[in-house]
Design a protein around this motif. Structure first.
Motif, PDB file in Angstrom:
ATOM      1  N   GLN A  62     -16.513  14.435  -1.053  1.00 10.90           N
ATOM      2  CA  GLN A  62     -16.773  15.705  -1.039  1.00 10.90           C
ATOM      3  C   GLN A  62     -16.597  16.846  -1.586  1.00 10.90           C
ATOM      4  O   GLN A  62     -14.972  17.719  -1.785  1.00 10.90           O
ATOM      5  CB  GLN A  62     -16.151  16.189   0.605  1.00 10.90           C
ATOM      6  N   PHE A  63     -17.965  17.165  -2.218  1.00 12.13           N
ATOM      7  CA  PHE A  63     -16.976  18.313  -2.977  1.00 12.13           C
ATOM      8  C   PHE A  63     -16.788  19.905  -2.236  1.00 12.13           C
ATOM      9  O   PHE A  63     -17.635  19.972  -2.062  1.00 12.13           O
ATOM     10  CB  PHE A  63     -17.877  18.581  -4.268  1.00 12.13           C
ATOM     11  N   PRO A  64     -16.052  20.726  -3.073  1.00 15.97           N
ATOM     12  CA  PRO A  64     -15.950  21.994  -2.172  1.00 15.97           C
ATOM     13  C   PRO A  64     -17.483  22.700  -2.147  1.00 15.97           C
ATOM     14  O   PRO A  64     -17.570  22.975  -3.438  1.00 15.97           O
ATOM     15  CB  PRO A  64     -14.987  22.394  -3.038  1.00 15.97           C
ATOM     16  N   ASP A  65     -17.500  23.220  -0.943  1.00 15.70           N
ATOM     17  CA  ASP A  65     -18.670  23.535  -0.853  1.00 15.70           C
ATOM     18  C   ASP A  65     -18.319  25.056  -0.848  1.00 15.70           C
ATOM     19  O   ASP A  65     -19.333  26.105  -0.457  1.00 15.70           O
ATOM     20  CB  ASP A  65     -19.478  23.801   0.011  1.00 15.70           C
ATOM     21  N   THR A  66     -17.636  25.945  -0.950  1.00 20.00           N
ATOM     22  CA  THR A  66     -16.295  26.995  -1.685  1.00 20.00           C
ATOM     23  C   THR A  66     -15.564  27.598  -2.228  1.00 20.00           C
ATOM     24  O   THR A  66     -14.772  26.430  -2.788  1.00 20.00           O
ATOM     25  CB  THR A  66     -15.643  27.597  -0.347  1.00 20.00           C
ATOM     26  N   ILE A  67     -15.647  28.880  -3.113  1.00 17.86           N
ATOM     27  CA  ILE A  67     -14.626  28.612  -4.190  1.00 17.86           C
ATOM     28  C   ILE A  67     -13.097  29.698  -3.812  1.00 17.86           C
ATOM     29  O   ILE A  67     -12.609  30.008  -4.159  1.00 17.86           O
ATOM     30  CB  ILE A  67     -14.597  28.860  -5.418  1.00 17.86           C
ATOM     31  N   ASP A  68     -13.748  30.616  -2.471  1.00 19.12           N
ATOM     32  CA  ASP A  68     -12.551  30.768  -1.661  1.00 19.12           C
ATOM     33  C   ASP A  68     -11.263  30.275  -1.134  1.00 19.12           C
ATOM     34  O   ASP A  68     -11.809  28.947  -0.601  1.00 19.12           O
ATOM     35  CB  ASP A  68     -13.206  31.890  -1.069  1.00 19.12           C
ATOM     36  N   PRO A  69     -10.362  29.537  -1.789  1.00 18.44           N
ATOM     37  CA  PRO A  69      -8.889  28.861  -1.514  1.00 18.44           C
ATOM     38  C   PRO A  69      -8.609  29.275  -0.117  1.00 18.44           C
ATOM     39  O   PRO A  69      -7.785  28.361   0.774  1.00 18.44           O
ATOM     40  CB  PRO A  69      -8.374  29.594  -2.714  1.00 18.44           C
ATOM     41  N   LEU A  70      -8.798  30.178   0.885  1.00 11.71           N
ATOM     42  CA  LEU A  70      -8.956  29.911   2.081  1.00 11.71           C
ATOM     43  C   LEU A  70      -9.363  29.259   3.248  1.00 11.71           C
ATOM     44  O   LEU A  70      -9.715  29.498   3.848  1.00 11.71           O
ATOM     45  CB  LEU A  70      -8.294  31.728   2.552  1.00 11.71           C
ATOM     46  N   ASP A  71     -10.878  29.631   2.441  1.00 15.16           N
ATOM     47  CA  ASP A  71     -12.220  29.014   3.265  1.00 15.16           C
ATOM     48  C   ASP A  71     -12.192  27.613   3.843  1.00 15.16           C
ATOM     49  O   ASP A  71     -13.230  27.130   3.442  1.00 15.16           O
ATOM     50  CB  ASP A  71     -13.193  30.029   2.703  1.00 15.16           C
ATOM     51  N   SER A 212     -19.626  31.183  -9.589  1.00 11.99           N
ATOM     52  CA  SER A 212     -20.095  29.918 -10.331  1.00 11.99           C
ATOM     53  C   SER A 212     -19.713  30.105 -11.662  1.00 11.99           C
ATOM     54  O   SER A 212     -20.074  29.347 -12.353  1.00 11.99           O
ATOM     55  CB  SER A 212     -21.265  30.037 -10.526  1.00 11.99           C
ATOM     56  N   SER A 213     -18.696  30.858 -12.158  1.00 13.12           N
ATOM     57  CA  SER A 213     -18.152  30.855 -13.693  1.00 13.12           C
ATOM     58  C   SER A 213     -16.180  29.977 -13.493  1.00 13.12           C
ATOM     59  O   SER A 213     -16.104  30.306 -12.365  1.00 13.12           O
ATOM     60  CB  SER A 213     -18.663  31.492 -14.160  1.00 13.12           C
ATOM     61  N   PRO A 214     -15.685  30.235 -14.745  1.00 12.42           N
ATOM     62  CA  PRO A 214     -14.743  29.525 -14.292  1.00 12.42           C
ATOM     63  C   PRO A 214     -13.606  30.885 -14.321  1.00 12.42           C
ATOM     64  O   PRO A 214     -12.661  31.038 -13.657  1.00 12.42           O
ATOM     65  CB  PRO A 214     -14.346  29.201 -16.104  1.00 12.42           C
ATOM     66  N   GLU A 215     -13.787  31.695 -14.677  1.00 10.03           N
ATOM     67  CA  GLU A 215     -13.618  33.092 -14.331  1.00 10.03           C
ATOM     68  C   GLU A 215     -13.115  33.529 -12.229  1.00 10.03           C
ATOM     69  O   GLU A 215     -12.476  34.799 -12.584  1.00 10.03           O
ATOM     70  CB  GLU A 215     -14.386  34.501 -14.860  1.00 10.03           C
ATOM     71  N   ASP A 216     -14.120  33.067 -11.991  1.00 11.41           N
ATOM     72  CA  ASP A 216     -14.229  32.927 -10.714  1.00 11.41           C
ATOM     73  C   ASP A 216     -12.987  32.835 -10.040  1.00 11.41           C
ATOM     74  O   ASP A 216     -12.787  32.447  -8.537  1.00 11.41           O
ATOM     75  CB  ASP A 216     -15.757  32.809  -9.798  1.00 11.41           C
ATOM     76  N   PHE A 217     -11.900  31.802 -10.932  1.00 13.47           N
ATOM     77  CA  PHE A 217     -10.763  31.213 -10.290  1.00 13.47           C
ATOM     78  C   PHE A 217      -9.385  32.106 -11.191  1.00 13.47           C
ATOM     79  O   PHE A 217      -9.327  32.390 -11.956  1.00 13.47           O
ATOM     80  CB  PHE A 217     -10.260  29.945 -10.218  1.00 13.47           C
ATOM     81  N   GLU A 224      -5.528  25.647 -15.112  1.00 20.06           N
ATOM     82  CA  GLU A 224      -6.330  26.531 -14.898  1.00 20.06           C
ATOM     83  C   GLU A 224      -8.008  26.175 -15.419  1.00 20.06           C
ATOM     84  O   GLU A 224      -8.834  24.649 -16.034  1.00 20.06           O
ATOM     85  CB  GLU A 224      -6.282  28.067 -15.999  1.00 20.06           C
ATOM     86  N   VAL A 225      -9.015  26.374 -14.497  1.00 21.45           N
ATOM     87  CA  VAL A 225     -10.878  25.975 -14.787  1.00 21.45           C
ATOM     88  C   VAL A 225     -10.642  26.118 -16.032  1.00 21.45           C
ATOM     89  O   VAL A 225     -10.881  27.616 -16.844  1.00 21.45           O
ATOM     90  CB  VAL A 225     -11.544  26.784 -13.431  1.00 21.45           C
ATOM     91  N   VAL A 226     -11.797  24.871 -16.428  1.00 21.97           N
ATOM     92  CA  VAL A 226     -12.268  25.795 -18.181  1.00 21.97           C
ATOM     93  C   VAL A 226     -14.016  26.062 -17.626  1.00 21.97           C
ATOM     94  O   VAL A 226     -14.514  26.022 -18.725  1.00 21.97           O
ATOM     95  CB  VAL A 226     -11.693  24.840 -19.251  1.00 21.97           C
ATOM     96  N   ASP A 227     -14.380  24.799 -16.932  1.00 21.10           N
ATOM     97  CA  ASP A 227     -15.378  24.597 -16.758  1.00 21.10           C
ATOM     98  C   ASP A 227     -15.614  24.497 -15.524  1.00 21.10           C
ATOM     99  O   ASP A 227     -15.092  24.116 -14.308  1.00 21.10           O
ATOM    100  CB  ASP A 227     -16.192  23.143 -17.791  1.00 21.10           C
ATOM    101  N   PHE A 228     -17.705  24.831 -14.555  1.00 23.26           N
ATOM    102  CA  PHE A 228     -17.498  24.433 -12.898  1.00 23.26           C
ATOM    103  C   PHE A 228     -19.243  24.734 -13.003  1.00 23.26           C
ATOM    104  O   PHE A 228     -19.888  25.611 -13.425  1.00 23.26           O
ATOM    105  CB  PHE A 228     -17.063  26.253 -12.170  1.00 23.26           C
ATOM    106  N   THR A 229     -19.097  23.222 -11.843  1.00 19.17           N
ATOM    107  CA  THR A 229     -21.119  22.819 -12.088  1.00 19.17           C
ATOM    108  C   THR A 229     -20.375  23.157 -10.220  1.00 19.17           C
ATOM    109  O   THR A 229     -20.687  22.264 -10.273  1.00 19.17           O
ATOM    110  CB  THR A 229     -21.800  22.233 -12.673  1.00 19.17           C
ATOM    111  N   SER A 230     -20.899  24.512 -10.217  1.00 24.04           N
ATOM    112  CA  SER A 230     -21.338  24.647  -8.865  1.00 24.04           C
ATOM    113  C   SER A 230     -21.790  23.395  -7.898  1.00 24.04           C
ATOM    114  O   SER A 230     -22.674  23.128  -8.085  1.00 24.04           O
ATOM    115  CB  SER A 230     -22.099  26.013  -7.821  1.00 24.04           C
ATOM    116  N   GLY A 231     -21.501  22.560  -6.758  1.00 21.54           N
ATOM    117  CA  GLY A 231     -21.664  21.213  -6.007  1.00 21.54           C
ATOM    118  C   GLY A 231     -21.285  19.962  -6.853  1.00 21.54           C
ATOM    119  O   GLY A 231     -21.516  18.982  -6.496  1.00 21.54           O
ATOM    120  N   GLU A 232     -21.259  20.068  -8.351  1.00 17.31           N
ATOM    121  CA  GLU A 232     -21.126  18.976  -8.912  1.00 17.31           C
ATOM    122  C   GLU A 232     -19.677  18.213  -9.857  1.00 17.31           C
ATOM    123  O   GLU A 232     -18.890  17.773  -9.139  1.00 17.31           O
ATOM    124  CB  GLU A 232     -21.781  19.117  -9.846  1.00 17.31           C
TER     125      GLU A 232
END
Length: 542
Positions: A62-71, A212-217, A224-232
């Protein structure tokens, strides 16, 4: 396991060899030895079968459907985000917590524990970690009015009442239970967000962090995040300014496939290096394929069927016990799980503090079950078992077997209804008010990842301030609440064993089994699965 003759040492053994106080030094020394051997063996840069030891791909279910680490409070999510937002402590199942970002901690005897942070930790954006960041993160986790209602706060930090920065590197954590229980909780769930970054960029005191960007982490973890495709897909690289040891892989990619067969096919094709939740019927495929292998461990996750006792016929203890006597858990484990599990008769698994060795699983006894149904006064009852598909090992098949076995009783009819996991999850948190829920009988799993019985029972059974409970019983609730106040470890463990015995007798669940965790992995990767199902890349080597 193949490769057993290689240099292979798990973190638990390593901790025993190095001692908790010397963990960092010991890890560094051992990592250095491994690196030197690897170079001498010519392994650096690949081994000829396509596996690049500098890169790692992990395929989740299951891929995370949120990027908030507390959610979230889902294992797959932790597998990703713990590498970005590392825990403050290292938790070892069955052994306790060890220094990590928190170098030391001390109970103050007044319902608080002070934790002392390292002074050389920085976030991925370059900001220094402060005690204020940690205190604010804990407050945001436990306060449902702040940021995002966090299930980590509800279930994971249940006894934690607040946190305050004492100075730049000291945090005082307040709690309403015994220090030992609080330690189980903050030792597992305390994290750090960058307070000012989160408020300035995401209004994080009023809303969830999104983007939806690496800077959101922005964590303090080894990656550290260098690339992020939401949901994938999310791609991580080792963080140059990380305070600790260099992680074992330079680049890590997490993706997901909801089908076990798909995850196994990716493993066979060399598209992934590690995948989780392999179904028993796919195990042979992995075992027969070259360069990959199965690794397994009996997890801390129990599978069971709650029965909400505020509605008929589940308000009868005799009826609930009858449902347990109707089910043949040994047959289910042998047939539906091909032996990848163990029948269970209490809420938690072996290895959990408070597990009661004297409690045997209910054994199928159709005559006993029918007699108890008659005693309950609910002869002729028609019930429905609601269960998910794809969340746990062969969950839908197991639900069909449970329903069929109950349906064998002459005085009860039962059918299974297979639904999306979200339906079951909602049923589990809907509480016990008959006006507030529609599904009284369902299948779910629960991993007691803190290693303490309280985490496996309090959310389901305690009454005050717990609208999500699944069972209404003052005696059981009082026993749990009493255990939370006991400071002596041995006395508390004995009380938790009593709690498990009481739960067995009151039968709030149809107890099913403890599930095994089954992984497929590239054979060069040195790693042993953990009972708490966490996948820590820093516990691997290749």
């Amino acid at each position: 396991m193949k490769g057993a003759n290689n240099i292979a040492i798990d973190r638990r053994t390593l901790l025993k060899l190095t001692g908790a106080a010397g963990t960092t030094t010991g890890l560094a020394a051992l990592a250095g030895c491994m690196g030197e051997d690897g170079e001498e063996d010519g392994e650096e840069g690949g081994n000829g079968n396509g596996f690049d030891p500098s890169e790692m791909t992990v395929t989740l279910s299951q891929f995370p459907d949120t990027i908030d680490p507390l959610d979230h409070i889902t294992g797959d999510y932790f597998d990703v985000y713990d590498h970005i937002y590392e825990p403050l402590f290292d938790f070892e199942p069955g052994e306790g917590i060890f220094p990590r970002v928190a170098e030391d901690w001390e109970a103050q005897g007044d319902g608080t524990t002070e934790i002392y942070l390292r002074d050389d930790v920085v976030f991925h954006n370059g900001d220094d970690l402060t005690a204020e960041d940690v205190a604010w993160t804990i407050e945001r986790t436990i306060d449902p009015e702040m940021g995002v209602p966090s299930p980590i706060g509800t279930f994971g930090l249940g006894s934690i009442e607040g946190a305050e920065a004492v100075d730049e590197t000291t945090v005082a954590i307040e709690y309403g239970a015994a220090p030992g229980l609080a330690e189980f909780e903050f030792g597992n769930y305390a994290r750090a967000l960058n307070r000012q970054w989160a408020i300035d960029n995401y209004d994080a005191e009023n809303d969830a962090i999104s983007g939806s960007s690496p800077e959101d982490f922005n964590g303090t973890g080894p990656y550290e995040v260098v690339d992020f495709t939401s949901g994938e897909e999310i791609v991580l690289e080792s963080f140059d300014d990380y305070w600790g040891d260099e992680p074992p892989f330079e680049q890590v990619t997490f993706n997901s496939d909801s089908e076990s067969s798909g995850r196994v096919a990716s493993l066979e094709a060399g598209e992934t290096d590690l995948t989780i939740n392999i179904l028993p019927e796919d195990v042979a495929t992995v075992q027969e394929a070259p360069d990959i292998e199965v690794r397994r461990v009996t997890s801390f996750r129990n599978i069971f069927c709650p029965m909400k006792n505020t509605v008929e016929p589940f308000d009868s203890q005799e009826f609930r016990q009858a449902m347990n006597y109707a089910v043949d858990n040994t047959e289910i484990v042998e047939t539906a799980l091909s032996g990848f599990g163990e029948p269970r008769g209490q809420p938690v698994a072996p290895g959990i503090n408070g597990f009661n060795d004297d409690i045997e699983p209910y054994e199928q006894d159709i005559g006993m079950a029918e007699s108890l149904v008659e005693e309950s006064g609910y002869g002729g009852a028609e019930i429905e078992l609601v269960a998910p598909q794809g969340r746990y090992l062969n969950d839908a098949d197991i639900a069909e077997m449970v329903a069929d076995q109950i349906d064998q009783l002459e005085n009860v009819s039962c059918e299974a209804s297979i639904v999306d996991f979200g339906v079951v999850s909602d049923a589990n948190s809907a509480g016990v008010d008959p006006d507030e829920f529609e599904i009284p009988f369902y299948m779910i799993g629960w991993g007691t990842i803190t290693g303490d019985t309280d985490y496996g029972v309090q959310g389901f059974f305690t009454i005050p301030d717990n609208p999500n409970r699944t069972f209404d019983d003052e005696e059981l609730s009082d026993a749990i609440l009493e255990s939370q106040q006991i400071e002596d470890p041995d006395e508390r463990r004995e009380k938790l064993e009593e709690v498990n015995q009481l739960a067995h007798e009151k039968a709030p669940f149809v107890f099913l089994h403890t599930q095994e965790s089954i992984y497929g992995i590239r054979e060069e990767i040195q790693w042993e699965p953990r009972e708490d199902e966490t996948v820590y890349l820093w516990g691997m080597d290749a």
